[in-house]
Design an enzyme around this catalytic site. Structure first.
Site, PDB file in Angstrom:
ATOM      1  N   GLY A   9       0.830  -1.416  -0.052  1.00  0.00           N
ATOM      2  CA  GLY A   9       0.420  -0.505  -0.062  1.00  0.00           C
ATOM      3  C   GLY A   9       0.746   1.592   0.425  1.00  0.00           C
ATOM      4  O   GLY A   9       0.165   2.292   0.666  1.00  0.00           O
ATOM      5  N   GLY A  12      -0.344   4.825  -1.319  1.00  0.00           N
ATOM      6  CA  GLY A  12      -1.612   5.464  -0.368  1.00  0.00           C
ATOM      7  C   GLY A  12      -0.871   7.188   0.057  1.00  0.00           C
ATOM      8  O   GLY A  12       0.988   7.148   0.415  1.00  0.00           O
ATOM      9  N   ASP A  35       2.679  -2.355  -4.434  1.00  0.00           N
ATOM     10  CA  ASP A  35       1.051  -1.443  -4.435  1.00  0.00           C
ATOM     11  C   ASP A  35       0.146  -1.975  -5.284  1.00  0.00           C
ATOM     12  O   ASP A  35       0.481  -2.867  -6.191  1.00  0.00           O
ATOM     13  CB  ASP A  35       0.732  -0.090  -4.366  1.00  0.00           C
ATOM     14  N   ASP A  53      -0.814  -7.332  -4.927  1.00  0.00           N
ATOM     15  CA  ASP A  53      -2.355  -7.530  -4.368  1.00  0.00           C
ATOM     16  C   ASP A  53      -2.374  -7.462  -3.047  1.00  0.00           C
ATOM     17  O   ASP A  53      -2.165  -9.421  -2.280  1.00  0.00           O
ATOM     18  CB  ASP A  53      -3.313  -8.863  -5.344  1.00  0.00           C
ATOM     19  N   TYR A 143     -15.064  -0.096   8.544  1.00  0.00           N
ATOM     20  CA  TYR A 143     -13.723   0.463   8.933  1.00  0.00           C
ATOM     21  C   TYR A 143     -12.942  -0.181  10.424  1.00  0.00           C
ATOM     22  O   TYR A 143     -12.042  -0.228  10.743  1.00  0.00           O
ATOM     23  CB  TYR A 143     -13.641   1.776   8.742  1.00  0.00           C
ATOM     24  N   LYS A 147     -10.636  -2.117  12.076  1.00  0.00           N
ATOM     25  CA  LYS A 147      -9.255  -2.181  13.198  1.00  0.00           C
ATOM     26  C   LYS A 147      -9.220  -2.774  14.045  1.00  0.00           C
ATOM     27  O   LYS A 147      -8.144  -2.910  14.816  1.00  0.00           O
ATOM     28  CB  LYS A 147      -8.999  -0.973  12.893  1.00  0.00           C
TER      29      LYS A 147
HETATM   30  N1  SER Z   1      -8.082   8.892   8.945  1.00  0.00           N
HETATM   31  C1  SER Z   1      -8.822   7.782   8.642  1.00  0.00           C
HETATM   32  C2  SER Z   1     -10.588   8.253   8.360  1.00  0.00           C
HETATM   33  O1  SER Z   1     -10.799   9.242   8.406  1.00  0.00           O
HETATM   34  C3  SER Z   1      -9.091   7.794  10.580  1.00  0.00           C
HETATM   35  O2  SER Z   1      -8.276   6.406  11.019  1.00  0.00           O
HETATM   36  O3  SER Z   1     -10.923   7.316   7.912  1.00  0.00           O
END
Ligand code: SER
Length: 319
Positions: A9, A12, A35, A53, A143, A147
Site C-alpha cells: 500500500g 497511499g 501497491d 495484491d 473500518y 481495525k
Molecule cells: N483517517 C481515517 C479516516 O478518516 C481515520 O483513521 O477514516
C-alpha cells in the site's frame, strides 16, 4: 538484523511518505514499495516497485521471497467513508491483508510487522475526552470494526506464536504530498488545497466537530520510533493510542485566516458527520509517551504553516 523492508500500500497517503523516509534511512535497495496499482508515478519511478495484491497471499509471498524481506509495513486499507459504501469489500481487504502478513510472520518468513490501527476503533459509547488506552470500544463503522478486530488478532499472534507486530492508532493525518482517500478526517487536508485555489471551503463536517489529528512528519516519526524501539519497551501488543492535536473545522479555518484573511468556510454536513460524531475528540497517549518516548512536534499553527507553504510552492512549480 539489517532490515529488508516491504511496504504494502505504498502509493497511499502515508505509505508514499513512509517509503521515502525508510529509503533515506536504510538505502533505496533495502526498501521495496508495492501497491495494487501503478498510479503514484513518482513512487513507481523513484526506486524498486512491485505490483502486489495485498489480498492475494501468493502475490505477497512471491515478493517476500524475491527480495528476502524480513520487515513489512502493511499500509493498504479501505478507510472509514469508503468502507461505509462497500462494507464487505472493506472487511475483505482489511482482514485478508492482515491475515496474510501475520501468517507469513508466524511461518517465519517475516521477523517484524507494522500494522496501523485508528481512532476508528472507538465508538459512540467510548468516553470522548482524553480517551484512555483501555476503555469501551464499540466501533460503529466497518473500518473501525476491522481495525478493532485486527488489533485483537495482532495481540493473539504475538501471544500464541511470538509474532513481533507493532501498531499505532493513528488519528487523522494531514499531509501535502499525497492526497488521502476515503476517510472522514480528509476534510483537514482538502481545506488547505481549497484555501489556496479558491479561498473558500465547504466542509462536510459541522463547525464544532472536534477530532484528533496529526501532521504527517509526526506520524512517520511515531511509526519509525515504534519499529525501532526495543522489543521489551513495546508493551502493548494490540495498538497504542497516539495523539498530537485536536481541533474543529472552525479552528482550522481560523488558523488558515492568519495567513489568508479573506478565506471563508461554510458547513454542509453529509453522512460522514455521523462517523465523526462516533469518534473521540481527544486521545490520552501517555502509554506511548512512557513506553517508547513518543513526542509530537507540530501544533495546529505549525501544520497550517507547513501545508500552505508547501502547497503554494507545489502550485507554482506546476504553473
Ligand atoms: N483517517 C481515517 C479516516 O478518516 C481515520 O483513521 O477514516
Amino acid at each position: 538484523m539489517t532490515p529488508k523492508i516491504l511496504i504494502i500500500g505504498a502509493s497511499g497517503q502515508i505509505g508514499s511518505e513512509l517509503t521515502q523516509k525508510l529509503r533515506s534511512i536504510h538505502g533505496a535497495e533495502n526498501v521495496i514499495a508495492s501497491d495494487i496499482s501503478y498510479n503514484n508515478v513518482e513512487l513507481v519511478n523513484s526506486g524498486i516497485f512491485e505490483r502486489v495484491d495485498a489480498q492475494d497471499y501468493t502475490s505477497v509471498k512471491i515478493c517476500i521471497e524475491k527480495y528476502q524481506i524480513n520487515t513489512i509495513y502493511l499500509m493498504a486499507a479501505m478507510l472509514s467513508a469508503t468502507g461505509e459504501k462497500f462494507p464487505r469489500k472493506a472487511w475483505d481487504l482489511n482482514m485478508d491483508s492482515l491475515f496474510h502478513v501475520l501468517n507469513l510472520a508466524k511461518e517465519g518468513f517475516i521477523k517484524k510487522v507494522f500494522w496501523p490501527s485508528s481512532i476508528a476503533v472507538f465508538g459512540p459509547t467510548t468516553p470522548k475526552e482524553n480517551t484512555p488506552q483501555y476503555t469501551i470500544m464499540e466501533p460503529s463503522t466497518v473500518y473501525g470494526i476491522t481495525k478493532q478486530v485486527g488489533e485483537r488478532w495482532c495481540e493473539y499472534y504475538h501471544k500464541q506464536y511470538g509474532v513481533d507486530v507493532r501498531s499505532l492508532r493513528y488519528p487523522g493525518i494531514i499531509s501535502w504530498k499525497t492526497m488521502p482517500g476515503g476517510g472522514t478526517t480528509d476534510y483537514a487536508v482538502e481545506i488547505y488545497h481549497k484555501a489556496i485555489a479558491e479561498k473558500k471551503y465547504e466542509c462536510f463536517l459541522s463547525e464544532e466537530t472536534e477530532l484528533p489529528m496529526m501532521f504527517m512528519d509526526d506520524a512517520i516519526k511515531a511509526t519509525i520510533d515504534i519499529m525501532d524501539a526495543k522489543k521489551d519497551d513495546v508493551k502493548i501488543k494490540s495498538s497504542y493510542n497516539l495523539s498530537a492535536v485536536s481541533f474543529t473545522p472552525r479552528e482550522i479555518a481560523e488558523s488558515i485566516q492568519k495567513h489568508i484573511p479573506e478565506f471563508t468556510i461554510s458547513y454542509n454536513p453529509d453522512f460522514r458527520q455521523k462517523i465523526a460524531d462516533s469518534w473521540p475528540k481527544s486521545i490520552d497517549d501517555s502509554r506511548a509517551r512512557d513506553d517508547w518516548n513518543w513526542k509530537h512536534a507540530f501544533s495546529l499553527d505549525d501544520i497550517t504553516n507547513e501545508m500552505l507553504t508547501n502547497l503554494k510552492a507545489k502550485a507554482e512549480q506546476t504553473v
